[in-house]
Design an enzyme around this catalytic site. Structure first.
Site, short mmCIF file in Angstrom:
data_model
loop_
_atom_site.label_atom_id
_atom_site.label_comp_id
_atom_site.label_asym_id
_atom_site.label_seq_id
_atom_site.Cartn_x
_atom_site.Cartn_y
_atom_site.Cartn_z
CD GLU A 181 19.00 15.41 -48.69
OE1 GLU A 181 19.61 15.36 -47.78
OE2 GLU A 181 17.53 15.17 -48.54
CD GLU A 368 16.07 11.15 -48.95
OE1 GLU A 368 15.91 11.73 -47.93
OE2 GLU A 368 17.17 10.48 -49.30
C1 FCB Z 1 17.97 13.22 -45.98
C2 FCB Z 1 18.39 11.94 -45.91
C3 FCB Z 1 18.11 10.83 -45.67
C4 FCB Z 1 17.64 10.76 -44.41
C5 FCB Z 1 16.59 11.97 -44.31
C6 FCB Z 1 15.73 11.80 -43.17
O1 FCB Z 1 18.24 14.54 -45.67
O2 FCB Z 1 18.88 12.12 -47.55
O3 FCB Z 1 19.30 10.03 -45.67
O4 FCB Z 1 18.34 10.94 -43.36
O5 FCB Z 1 16.80 13.02 -44.61
#
Ligand code: FCB
Length: 468
Positions: A181, A368
């Site tokens: 990210e 994620e």
């Molecule tokens: C993302 C991050 C991860 C965590 C989630 C909730 O943006 O990559 O580390 O904080 O959010």
């Protein structure tokens, strides 16, 4: 009622959902080094921008730091036993730059190399495939002192770091992610001070964004130079953005937000250039002036897969007085996670379809996706996170829907394995499928962990029958 029967009552049949995924689908959980490791002063680790940020009064919730976190540095073996017990096939972890190369340049710290070698071997011993993220936000503080991501040289430091790490650990993992990210690193870190290093200067954020893109390309080149078998990608957060109304002004505001959050990262990597929309939105903050000849060829070199993190649908509307982009935004309703983030599973389908239609035909992985809720240990000693089970059922259903529509989605990594240090929100937000009692470091698999294990087991049983 026993824990088993309480849990059984809450678990619905997962068979129809599991049947919607292809046979080799990868079932994973994800974490990041600073969020779980702790041992901040051990093993030769140096400070990163997150140590500095967390230690600055008023910046992190309650002054929480990652000093101890989940103490995973000392408990990783039992944590990996727990992971194996959850039945997952894949685990996404990150290596800490400030542990491996505390000064941000020069040779790697042997203790850290030994630590990550042992971790990767430990996963292999348990039959779990690692997906290694090289940078999940923990820039060594000396590199921030030298200018951080707004400085072009940081991209080259990351390439050097990647080369050294891959030389030592490359034989222990096939799947690699360069950056996690970069939007957060650039825009939350340098644009609005929500994350480390806590600066609020939009021009610096835009420069950082380009240098992160460049860092990805340079790191990819290093790995390609050393291996023909490694599979390499970058993980971007892709937000589903909708205009608040059908007015032309709101539509344009949504496009600007899309340019400054999604396209600035997806365009150069997958399409080879910043689009007209991105230039129109960001050149006045200096984008064109930081792009040097040859950069885009480096950034656009082919990867092997695209990592997608998805959390939210955001609504945008025009407001000429709202700097820097002349727009405002809010989470789409209903906002039901404890973060106030929207729970709209169809957004995941939309995002996956969009990436495969507009940006790349590479295999996609959801690297994620998850939600924070106010989980608690009940008097029976259980954590009945029914909300998270609903969330996962909804979002995995949305992932399955995308596959049904032709998206080449190969895996899903729920965020997160353990409750952990949620950046500026400290320990106040729990995203884990496994509950962590931070006082005792006890781990308690939540209902969602049991649900996820059941889904995976059913999927694997069906896959085994299909192969017979
Ligand atoms: C993302 C991050 C991860 C965590 C989630 C909730 O943006 O990559 O580390 O904080 O959010």
């Amino acid at each position: 009622m026993t824990t088993e029967s309480r849990i059984a009552r809450q678990l619905d049949a997962t068979a129809s959902l599991s049947a919607s995924f292809p046979r080799d689908f990868r079932w994973g959980l994800a974490t990041a080094a600073y969020q779980i490791e702790g041992a901040a002063d051990e093993g030769g680790r140096g400070p990163s921008i997150w140590d500095t940020f967390a230690y600055t009064p008023g910046l992190s919730h309650h002054g929480d730091t990652g000093d101890i976190a989940c103490d995973h540095y000392h408990r990783w073996e039992s944590d990996f036993d727990l992971l194996a017990g959850l039945g997952i096939t894949d685990y996404r972890l990150s290596v800490s730059w400030s542990r491996l190369q505390p000064a941000g340049h020069g040779p790697l710290n042997p203790e850290a190399v030994a630590f990550y070698s042992a971790q990767l071997s430990g996963l292999a011993e348990r039959g779990i495939r690692p997906l290694v993220t090289l940078y999940h936000w923990d820039l060594p503080q000396p590199l921030e002192d030298a200018g951080g991501w707004p400085a072009r040289d940081t991209s080259y430091r990351f390439a050097e770091f990647t080369r050294l790490v891959f030389k030592q650990l490359g034989h222990l993992a096939t799947d690699w992610i360069t950056l996690n990210e970069p939007w957060c690193s650039a825009f939350l870190g340098y644009g609005n001070a929500a994350h480390a290093p806590g600066l609020a200067d939009y021009g610096s954020a835009v420069a950082a964004a380009h240098h992160l893109n460049l860092a990805h390309g340079l790191a990819l080149r290093e790995i390609r130079d050393m291996s023909t078998t490694a599979r390499v990608g970058i993980t971007n957060i892709v937000t589903d953005i909708a205009p608040a109304s059908d007015s032309a002004d709101d539509a344009a505001a949504a496009l600007r937000l899309d340019a400054a959050s999604n396209r600035i990262f997806l365009d150069p990597v997958y399409l080879g250039a910043y689009s007209a929309e991105v230039h129109a939105t960001l050149d006045r903050f200096g984008l064109a002036s930081v792009v040097q000849p040859g950069d885009l060829e480096i950034i656009a070199a082919p990867t092997d897969f695209a990592g997608i993190n998805h959390y939210q649908r955001v609504i945008a509307w025009a407001d000429a007085r709202a700097l820097p982009l002349g727009l405002r935004e809010r989470a789409a309703e209903p906002a039901t996670t404890s973060f106030g983030w929207s729970v709209i599973p169809e957004s995941l389908t939309a995002v996956l379809q969009r990436v495969s239609a507009e940006f790349t035909s590479l295999p996609l992985y959801v690297t994620e996706n998850g939600a924070s809720y106010d989980d608690y240990v009940d008097p029976n000693g259980d954590v009945m996170d029914i909300e998270r089970v609903d969330y996962l059922r909804g979002y995995l259903g949305a992932a399955a829907a995308a596959i049904g529509l032709g998206v080449d989605l190969r895996g899903y990594y729920a965020w997160s394995f353990l409750d952990n240090f949620e950046w500026a929100h400290g320990y106040s937000k729990r995203f884990g499928l496994v509950y962590v009692d931070y006082r005792t470091q006890e781990r308690i698999p939540k209902l969602s962990a049991h649900w996820y294990r059941r889904l995976i087991t059913e999927h694997q049983a069906a896959a085994a029958v299909a192969t017979d």
